[in-house]
Design an enzyme around this catalytic site. Sequence first.
Site, PDB file in Angstrom:
ATOM      1  N   HIS A 141      49.354  46.018 -13.128  1.00  0.00           N
ATOM      2  CA  HIS A 141      48.372  44.954 -12.888  1.00  0.00           C
ATOM      3  C   HIS A 141      47.282  45.487 -11.959  1.00  0.00           C
ATOM      4  CE1 HIS A 141      47.838  40.382 -12.795  1.00  0.00           C
ATOM      5  NE2 HIS A 141      46.744  40.886 -12.223  1.00  0.00           N
ATOM      6  N   LEU A 142      46.075  45.502 -12.460  1.00  0.00           N
ATOM      7  CA  LEU A 142      44.914  45.967 -11.722  1.00  0.00           C
ATOM      8  C   LEU A 142      44.788  45.255 -10.381  1.00  0.00           C
ATOM      9  CD1 LEU A 142      42.186  47.551 -11.807  1.00  0.00           C
ATOM     10  CD2 LEU A 142      41.207  45.504 -12.871  1.00  0.00           C
ATOM     11  N   HIS A 143      44.505  46.001  -9.333  1.00  0.00           N
ATOM     12  CA  HIS A 143      44.232  45.411  -8.021  1.00  0.00           C
ATOM     13  C   HIS A 143      43.435  46.389  -7.174  1.00  0.00           C
ATOM     14  CE1 HIS A 143      48.063  47.569  -7.659  1.00  0.00           C
ATOM     15  NE2 HIS A 143      47.799  47.725  -6.371  1.00  0.00           N
ATOM     16  N   GLN A 144      42.509  45.849  -6.432  1.00  0.00           N
ATOM     17  CA  GLN A 144      41.669  46.654  -5.536  1.00  0.00           C
ATOM     18  C   GLN A 144      42.107  46.433  -4.094  1.00  0.00           C
ATOM     19  OE1 GLN A 144      38.032  48.457  -5.896  1.00  0.00           O
ATOM     20  NE2 GLN A 144      36.953  46.691  -5.068  1.00  0.00           N
TER      21      GLN A 144
END
Length: 183
Positions: A141-144
């Site tokens: 899951h994409l996260h910055q």
Amino acid sequence: MSDAPEVVDGAVGIPDAYQRLWVPHRMAYISSNHTGPNAGGGEGECPFCEAPKRSDEEALIVHRGEHAYVLLNLFPYNSGHLLVCPYRHVPLYDEATTEEAAEIAALTQTAMRVLREDARCDGFNIGMNQGVIAGAGVAAHLHQHVVPRWAADANFFPIIGATKALPVLLGDTWASLKSAWPA
């Protein structure tokens, strides 16, 4: 001279130049073998899919947007370490929609402003680890990451010494940032 350890301040040990920072809360991460709650890889197990289903306080969500949201990192590098995540379960930045990428960028800018005002930080580390090989703890899951930095913080001590001292509890940090976030 005995080989037995010397007793210093009621504890066994030999005095040296190092100070010890005891951070037992890190055992939750260490015990997970660094896999976190997403070890199974299924969408139902993804912490970033599960967080929005909970209350803001329980999930440490600071702000909910239309396509993305901001929450505190449960295993922070520094106090105020925020994550900006799309709601949609997507692993890589180039798979995010134009709307998701735009909102992630805008929320990252707002997070910087809020942290600079509320936590009085001197700088930031901002970035995304894409895939397990790149160091993503939750690669599915994409996260910055938005990590506030101060001139006097311990810099890369966590990498070298595997320890990080955090002066503020997560709940207190959440309450402060949540109230500082613009309406």
